[in-house]
Every structure is written in structure tokens, then in C-alpha cells.
Design a protein around this motif. Structure first.
Motif, PDB file in Angstrom:
ATOM      1  N   ALA A 184      38.261  36.984  33.143  1.00 13.24           N
ATOM      2  CA  ALA A 184      37.196  36.606  34.064  1.00 13.24           C
ATOM      3  C   ALA A 184      36.229  37.767  34.294  1.00 13.24           C
ATOM      4  O   ALA A 184      35.007  37.576  34.322  1.00 13.24           O
ATOM      5  N   ARG A 185      36.773  38.955  34.449  1.00 15.57           N
ATOM      6  CA  ARG A 185      35.927  40.123  34.739  1.00 15.57           C
ATOM      7  C   ARG A 185      35.083  40.519  33.539  1.00 15.57           C
ATOM      8  O   ARG A 185      33.905  40.819  33.667  1.00 15.57           O
ATOM      9  N   GLU A 186      35.667  40.496  32.352  1.00 14.49           N
ATOM     10  CA  GLU A 186      34.975  40.941  31.143  1.00 14.49           C
ATOM     11  C   GLU A 186      34.273  39.813  30.390  1.00 14.49           C
ATOM     12  O   GLU A 186      33.693  40.045  29.333  1.00 14.49           O
ATOM     13  N   ARG A 189      48.615  36.719  35.205  1.00 15.75           N
ATOM     14  CA  ARG A 189      47.571  36.807  36.226  1.00 15.75           C
ATOM     15  C   ARG A 189      46.603  37.951  35.920  1.00 15.75           C
ATOM     16  O   ARG A 189      45.387  37.795  36.028  1.00 15.75           O
ATOM     17  N   GLU A 190      47.151  39.075  35.495  1.00 15.46           N
ATOM     18  CA  GLU A 190      46.295  40.212  35.166  1.00 15.46           C
ATOM     19  C   GLU A 190      45.439  39.919  33.935  1.00 15.46           C
ATOM     20  O   GLU A 190      44.262  40.286  33.881  1.00 15.46           O
TER      21      GLU A 190
END
Length: 49
Positions: free
Chosen positions: A13-15, A6-7
């Protein structure tokens, strides 16, 4: 265990590093094949003559 996946997904997704997902999936599949192949009778198919 699932928190790691999940992390990692959140990091991608964030980067905006979506190209990492197929690479990680491929490496995990290769690891699974090697683990199961060494413990079963299909080792001969991985090392042909």
C-alpha cells in the motif's frame, strides 16, 4: 505469522506495488498444492505419462 502478511500488505500500500499481491498469492497456492500433493494419493495427477 500474520504480522508478516500485515507488514507485506502495508508495504504494498505504501509503495504502490499492488502487482506483487497476485504473484505472492500464486506462489503460496503453488506451495500448498505441492505440500499436500506429496503427502496424499494425487501425486499421479501432477506427473502424467
Amino acid at each position: 505469522m500474520w504480522t508478516v502478511f500485515r507488514e507485506f500488505f502495508r508495504f504494498c500500500a505504501r509503495e504502490k506495488k499492488w502487482w506483487l499481491l497476485p504473484l505472492v498469492i500464486l506462489l503460496l497456492l503453488l506451495a500448498v498444492v505441492l505440500i499436500f500433493a506429496t503427502s496424499s494419493g494425487i501425486v499421479w495427477s501432477l506427473y502424467p505419462f
